[in-house]
Design a protein around this motif. Structure first.
Motif: not given
Length: 276
Positions: A256-260, A66-71, A262-275
């Motif tokens: 998916a939430e963990r991966e999102n 088993r693996g304990f994970d803080i996130f 961990s992304k830089p803020e600029k990458a997140k903004e780009t995804e939002v603009d693209g959507d």
């Protein structure tokens, strides 16, 4: 972590404490009880006039890895050991947090030869928990590693594979480590999450939104592993799945939430603009 420490301080082999109390909205209170498989203790001897510190770690035996994970824990997954540790620390103000860990109860089978007790002990103590970091816990870890390495080496000096595996088994998973001064904040965040969820239940919000999650853990070679095939869905353990209107169709995917997150803020903004 030794029994002699407990005996020296008059601690019984079976510890009992009051239920963990968590305040809820509207003045209600939640009381949590349970049974802990094991509690490890060690003491940091007083030096330079400093008061001796006693550390505790809650341990849970598992039939598989088993693996304990803080996130995950911040989102309410696998928090049993943290709740137990919080209860013990609240009831014993002089104790300090050492961490939590899962230990496989079965032989790992990592080595082809018969595993001696000390080899098995070392392999089963690989990083599958939360490690609270300070000067004393690190010194204790180093002493314990040396103790086990000396025993393993004396049993079979030519077994380089075993020695190398034991060294890696004690690798600290920095992703699941927290500095001692930040532990209370982490513990408080987890307890607040429990209080929030139960407050919602008692207010009548019983909407089922199950969580899908993986359990990253440190392998015997010291690397961190997590794969989609290891993912769990809370519906697997629910007794009401046959009458649930959700049925796993609407879920929270922590990976998916963990991966999102961990992304830089600029990458997140780009995804939002693209959507858009």
């Amino acid at each position: 972590f030794t029994r002699s420490v407990a005996e020296a301080h008059g601690v019984p082999h079976t510890l009992r404490t009051a239920p963990l109390e968590i305040p809820l909205e509207g003045g209600k209170k939640l009381y949590i009880t349970g049974r802990i498989d094991r509690v490890d203790m060690f003491s940091a001897n007083a030096e330079d006039g400093k008061k001796e510190k006693i550390y505790i770690r809650t341990v849970d035996y598992k039939s598989s890895v088993r693996g304990f994970d803080i996130f995950n824990a911040k989102n309410g997954v696998n928090i049993q050991m943290m709740l137990y540790l919080a209860a013990l620390l609240r009831a014993n103000k002089d104790l300090s947090a050492g961490g939590v860990t899962y230990i496989p109860s079965a032989s790992s089978g990592a080595l082809s030869d018969a595993l001696s007790p000390f080899k098995l002990l070392a392999l089963n103590h690989r990083g599958s928990g939360l490690y609270v970091l300070d000067e004393n816990t690190e010194k204790n870890r180093e002493r314990y590693v040396k103790f086990v390495m000396d025993r393993v080496s004396s049993e079979n000096k030519d077994d380089e594979k075993a020695l190398d595996t034991v060294k890696k088994a004690f690798s600290i998973d920095e992703t699941n480590s927290v500095k001692a001064e930040n532990f209370n904040s982490l513990c408080g965040e987890i307890l607040d999450g429990v209080g929030k969820r139960f407050s919602e239940l008692f207010s009548g919000n019983v909407e089922a939104v199950p969580i899908a999650y993986a359990e990253p853990y440190i392998q015997l070679d010291g690397t961190r592993k997590s794969s989609k095939s290891d993912k769990h869905l809370q519906c697997e353990y629910c007794r009401f799945s046959e009458i649930c209107q959700n049925g796993g169709r609407v879920i929270r995917d922590l990976d998916a939430e963990r991966e999102n997150a961990s992304k830089p803020e600029k990458a997140k903004e780009t995804e939002v603009d693209g959507d858009a």
